[in-house]
Design a protein around this motif. Structure first.
Motif, short mmCIF file in Angstrom:
data_model
loop_
_atom_site.label_atom_id
_atom_site.label_comp_id
_atom_site.label_asym_id
_atom_site.label_seq_id
_atom_site.Cartn_x
_atom_site.Cartn_y
_atom_site.Cartn_z
N SER A 70 0.88 -1.17 0.00
CA SER A 70 0.00 0.00 0.00
C SER A 70 0.92 1.23 0.00
O SER A 70 2.12 1.12 0.27
N PHE A 71 0.36 2.40 -0.28
CA PHE A 71 1.19 3.61 -0.23
C PHE A 71 1.72 3.83 1.19
O PHE A 71 2.85 4.26 1.38
N THR A 72 0.87 3.50 2.17
CA THR A 72 1.30 3.72 3.56
C THR A 72 2.45 2.78 3.92
O THR A 72 3.36 3.14 4.67
N TRP A 73 2.45 1.58 3.35
CA TRP A 73 3.57 0.64 3.55
C TRP A 73 4.86 1.26 2.99
O TRP A 73 5.91 1.23 3.64
N THR A 155 -10.52 -0.03 -5.77
CA THR A 155 -9.52 0.92 -5.25
C THR A 155 -9.94 1.45 -3.89
O THR A 155 -11.01 1.16 -3.37
N HIS A 156 -9.05 2.28 -3.33
CA HIS A 156 -9.32 2.97 -2.06
C HIS A 156 -10.01 4.30 -2.38
O HIS A 156 -9.65 4.95 -3.38
N PRO A 157 -10.97 4.74 -1.56
CA PRO A 157 -11.70 5.98 -1.87
C PRO A 157 -10.80 7.19 -2.12
O PRO A 157 -11.07 8.01 -3.02
N ALA A 161 -10.51 9.36 -5.63
CA ALA A 161 -10.75 10.81 -5.66
C ALA A 161 -9.57 11.57 -6.27
O ALA A 161 -9.74 12.70 -6.73
N GLN A 162 -8.40 10.95 -6.28
CA GLN A 162 -7.22 11.61 -6.88
C GLN A 162 -7.12 11.32 -8.38
O GLN A 162 -6.29 11.90 -9.06
N ALA A 163 -7.95 10.40 -8.86
CA ALA A 163 -7.89 10.04 -10.29
C ALA A 163 -9.31 10.00 -10.84
O ALA A 163 -9.68 9.07 -11.55
N ASN A 178 -10.09 -1.37 1.65
CA ASN A 178 -9.43 -0.68 2.76
C ASN A 178 -8.13 0.01 2.36
O ASN A 178 -7.67 0.93 3.03
N SER A 179 -7.50 -0.49 1.30
CA SER A 179 -6.28 0.15 0.81
C SER A 179 -6.11 -0.25 -0.65
O SER A 179 -6.79 -1.17 -1.12
N THR A 180 -5.19 0.43 -1.34
CA THR A 180 -4.99 0.11 -2.76
C THR A 180 -4.38 -1.29 -2.92
O THR A 180 -4.62 -1.95 -3.92
N SER A 181 -3.59 -1.73 -1.91
CA SER A 181 -2.99 -3.06 -2.06
C SER A 181 -4.05 -4.15 -1.88
O SER A 181 -3.96 -5.23 -2.48
N TYR A 218 0.54 14.60 -3.88
CA TYR A 218 1.44 14.26 -2.76
C TYR A 218 0.58 13.88 -1.57
O TYR A 218 -0.46 14.52 -1.33
N THR A 219 1.00 12.86 -0.85
CA THR A 219 0.31 12.55 0.41
C THR A 219 1.31 12.73 1.55
O THR A 219 2.47 12.35 1.43
N ARG A 220 0.81 13.35 2.64
CA ARG A 220 1.63 13.44 3.85
C ARG A 220 1.17 12.36 4.81
O ARG A 220 -0.02 12.24 5.11
#
Ligand SMILES: O=C(O)C(=O)C[C@]1(C(=O)O)C=C[C@@H](O)C=C1
Length: 314
Positions: A70-73, A155-157, A161-163, A178-181, A218-220
């Motif tokens: 996932s992006f968070t990973w 996908t993840h919400p 929303a970003q695409a 729950n996540s993109t992965s 960008y995600t923080r």
């Protein structure tokens, strides 16, 4: 690296005394930080090196919104290169793991440059006694992979929303995960006529089109911890004001009067009663912030500092 190894290193590379002293200071600083389990505070190219050295000395358990890929990973792995990464199914599970001491740190998405704050993270910060100690900013590239003529896209919400444009162009029914992965796992299970929107890393093995996000994204990611920091270049304040004219204006006065710059203001339903809101403010934390917070207490019905931190590029 201990002092003996540093000596060997300086001999080998013919470094002068100044650099040697600097290295010694750096390593004693790293040891100090590792003792207190503190991730990097400084910006720039040195930040990941320091992060890696600190975490080598203390292998922290890091809960993150998973699963792997996932992006968070990606963010958690970059922020804690030696960390013991613990995947969680939701943002609230990450908070619970840190609060219950099952994890030393948590990594959760906080805000995206196209889509704004992540509601669940804000709600968790408002209701848990945890602090943001570092903010890692990562460029988000989104990819679409397809099988046949897609009738559904997983996908993840926040990613959807970003695409928006690319998802709309596909004309498929969006199924949230729950996540993109996790979306990639659904895509792998589906036999035909489906698609997925996820990261380049998660879709490495299949044919995909990348760069489908609506603009520069960008995600923080917030690193959360039980212990807060005394200082940092930014701070997040969460507060509620009485429902009367001018209440928000008065609550923000102590910040404005001290010339403290606000970088975000956002309101969220409290979920306690309908149409009841609290405010989330991020400020550049300079001198005078402690006094400003003290003074704000006069005009607010609830106020907490949800952390002080530096923002680092990952
Ligand atoms: O789904 C993922 O991969 C996540 O890590 C979540 C998340 C988010 O909630 O914002 C993280 C970064 C991207 O902005 C899109 C999705």
């Amino acid at each position: 690296m201990g002092p003996v190894e540093i000596n060997k290193y300086t001999l080998l590379h013919g470094l002068n005394g100044g650099v040697y002293e600097l290295e010694e200071r750096l390593y004693s600083l790293l040891n100090e930080r590792a003792k207190f389990n503190v991730p990097p505070l400084i910006n720039g190219v040195l930040a990941p090196i320091i992060a890696s050295e600190v975490s080598k000395r203390h292998k922290p358990v890091v809960a993150y919104l998973g699963p792997e890929k996932s992006f968070t990973w990606e963010a958690a792995a970059a922020l804690f290169p030696q960390g013991d990464l613990m995947p969680c199914k939701s943002i609230s599970e990450v908070f619970d793991k840190v609060e219950s001491r099952a994890a030393d740190y948590g990594v959760v998405p906080f805000i995206n440059s196209l889509e704004g704050p992540v509601g669940e993270t804000i709600d968790m910060l408002a209701t848990h006694n945890l602090n943001i100690v570092t903010m890692g900013e990562m460029r988000i590239t989104l990819c679409i992979a397809k099988k046949g003529a897609p009738r559904v896209i997983y996908t993840h919400p926040h990613a959807a929303a970003q695409a928006r444009r690319a998802v709309a162009a596909l004309g498929a029914h969006v199924v949230y995960t729950n996540s993109t992965s996790e979306a990639v796992k659904e895509f792998e299970k589906c036999e035909r006529d489906c698609a997925v929107l996820a990261s380049p890393k998660a879709l490495e093995a299949v044919e995909r089109t990348c760069g489908v996000e609506d603009g520069e994204s960008y995600t923080r990611f917030a690193v959360i911890s039980r212990a807060g920091r005394e200082s940092g270049e930014r701070a997040v304040l969460i507060f509620a004001v009485p429902n009367v004219a001018g209440a928000l204006y008065k609550a923000l006065g102590p910040i404005a009067n001290r010339g403290i710059n606000m970088t975000l203001i956002y309101s969220r339903p409290t979920r306690l009663s309908p149409w009841d809101y609290y405010f989330v403010v991020e400020v550049e934390a300079g001198e005078g912030l402690d006094d400003a917070v003290e003074e704000m207490k006069r005009y607010t019905t609830m106020l907490k500092v949800a952390g002080r931190y530096n923002v680092i590029r990952i």
